[in-house]
Design a protein around this motif. Structure first.
Motif, short mmCIF file in Angstrom:
data_model
loop_
_atom_site.label_atom_id
_atom_site.label_comp_id
_atom_site.label_asym_id
_atom_site.label_seq_id
_atom_site.Cartn_x
_atom_site.Cartn_y
_atom_site.Cartn_z
N HIS A 49 -43.51 -16.00 20.71
CA HIS A 49 -43.22 -17.12 21.49
C HIS A 49 -41.93 -16.79 22.20
N ILE A 50 -41.04 -16.05 21.79
CA ILE A 50 -39.68 -15.53 22.38
C ILE A 50 -39.93 -15.52 23.94
N ALA A 51 -38.73 -16.10 24.56
CA ALA A 51 -38.62 -16.07 25.84
C ALA A 51 -37.59 -14.98 26.27
N PRO A 52 -37.93 -13.56 26.74
CA PRO A 52 -36.66 -12.73 26.74
C PRO A 52 -35.79 -12.99 27.85
N GLU A 53 -36.33 -13.85 29.06
CA GLU A 53 -35.28 -14.21 30.17
C GLU A 53 -34.47 -15.16 29.64
#
Length: 462
Positions: free
Chosen positions: A302-306
């Motif tokens: 679920h990580i959002a890189p941006e």
């Protein structure tokens, strides 16, 4: 004697806080950050786990360094939107009896006179359970929101902060004597005017002529937290702080910072033991190792890189939108938060970080380590961390909230308690007394605030 482990929960009046993207996880409830039920449930969970406090971060400004735009922060809820943290405290205090509250407030954009009253009011309403995390800011967007072109230079901000502290100390400690308040119904006299003193201050950055508007609160000066570990930040912490919060990915980075602040405190005549060191850590628990690892893998999906890049750029003052993911992160001197950049450039000369590696690290729990495992394995890791770093406590970040804190209360706290490393019950008294011992409701005579108390000030003038 074995050092007890202290725990603060690390949160912010926003979505996700240190784990961008995790608000999309079905276990996470931070979408309810703008309603009281979320915060009341969290406070009750933390008190059930006998946490020392809830440490509320705050950022006055938007993360707009990445791509020179707030768009990435807005898309990913990267600490944007962020509501005012102080307003949460009375509601949470009303449903708890012992939980402390360390709240961040940026002195760069907050006049000292009304701020001193606001903190005294919170100290009264919480019956002495309030602390203040002293920050000077690191975002130019905050300065622009306050009508300035940009923030002051890094070290200049701390020079201003020293004078700010002098002024609030004068208001909290020196305006009302201990026996000024009479509450005499028979004579109809509430306070003795001869024991309430006008504070006169003419300084480089501030001037004031006023009495403090609040009568003495249980602690007078709130428990003082500080979070900067740059050279100038360490100097400020050694002078003023009672609790220091530091972040870093490894014990190799945290240990020297702890030792440096303790050494500085000793040099200026403060007892180093009267400064408690808290480092950031994220804890992912499972009943079995397989369960814990599966939970961690699920979180990472679920990580959002941006969103992580938006946070990184704001913390470090570096626009990573033009960087290749495999490009090495190099040190740049600027006026943003220097500790965050040092963590991945020069704090550990044996490690080279790429942008991709920083994104992966920041994605869960921000700039601190992530410990994954059973209660027994995590307790072992925490004990080893304490031995290697000499910290006094942890600021526990989360991937999902309140679920991760429920796991700590239900699984880790019993294990630490069984080992004799965690308190079996809260101590009585104010937050300062809980942290430093009974009879310590107010700052000691060693602390610079004490010199502004009426008896000390009168003696100095003789």
């Amino acid at each position: 004697m074995t050092k007890q482990i202290r725990l603060n929960a690390f949160a912010m009046n926003c979505v996700a806080h240190q784990s961008p993207g995790l608000w999309t996880h079905p276990r996470d409830r931070t979408l309810g950050y703008n309603r009281l039920p979320y915060w009341l449930d969290l406070a009750k969970t933390l008190e059930r786990g006998r946490f020392d406090g809830l440490f509320l971060a705050d950022v006055l400004g938007v993360y707009d360094v990445f791509g020179s735009s707030p768009d990435a922060a807005l898309r990913n809820a990267a600490q944007t939107p962020a509501n005012e943290p102080l307003m949460l405290i009375p509601a949470m205090a009303a449903v708890t009896q012992n939980l402390g509250f360390g709240v961040t407030s940026n002195l760069s954009f907050e006049p000292p006179y009304p701020f001193a009253r606001r903190m005294s009011t919170l100290d009264h309403l919480t019956e002495g359970r309030i602390g203040w995390n002293v920050v000077t800011g690191y975002l130019d967007s905050a300065a622009r929101g306050a009508g300035k072109d940009r923030q002051a230079a890094h070290d200049d901000r701390y020079d201003i902060a020293d004078e700010y502290m002098e002024l609030v100390y004068k208001l909290w400690e020196g305006s009302w004597e201990d026996d000024a308040v009479l509450r005499d119904r028979t004579r109809g006299i509430f306070a003795d005017p001869s024991k309430v003193h006008r504070i006169e201050h003419e300084g480089t950055n501030y001037r004031l002529s006023a009495i403090h508007l609040s009568e003495p609160s249980p602690q007078r000066t709130p428990v003082l937290y500080q979070a900067g570990t740059s050279p100038r930040g360490r100097q400020f912490a050694a002078q003023h702080a009672e609790c220091v919060f530091m972040s870093g990915p490894s014990a190799k980075i945290i240990g020297p910072r702890v030792a440096a602040i303790r050494a500085l405190a000793k040099e200026i005549g403060r007892n180093p033991a009267e400064i408690l060191m808290f480092s950031m850590m994220t804890i992912i628990l499972g009943r079995t190792e397989a369960e814990a690892k599966a939970k961690y893998a699920d979180y990472r999906a679920h990580i959002a890189p941006e969103g992580a890049l938006a946070l990184m750029s704001g913390w470090m003052g570096v626009d990573f939108s033009s960087y290749d993911l495999d490009q090495q992160v190099r040190h740049i001197q600027n006026d943003a938060g220097r500790t965050a950049l040092d963590n991945v450039t020069r704090a550990d000369p044996d490690r080279v970080w790429t942008v991709r590696e920083v994104v992966e690290h920041v994605g869960i729990g921000g700039a601190g380590p992530v410990v994954v495992g059973t209660p027994e394995k995590v307790a072992d890791d925490i004990e080893a961390w304490f031995e290697e770093t000499d910290v006094d406590g942890l600021n526990v970040a989360f991937a999902t909230s309140p679920g991760d804190f429920e796991d700590i209360a239900d699984m880790l706290v019993p294990e630490l308690t069984t080992r004799g490393r965690y308190k079996s019950e809260y101590a009585e008294g104010t937050l300062r007394e809980k942290l430093f011992g009974k009879g310590r409701a107010q700052l000691t005579e060693q602390h610079p605030a004490s010199r502004y108390r009426p008896h000390r000030a009168a003696k100095a003038a003789e």
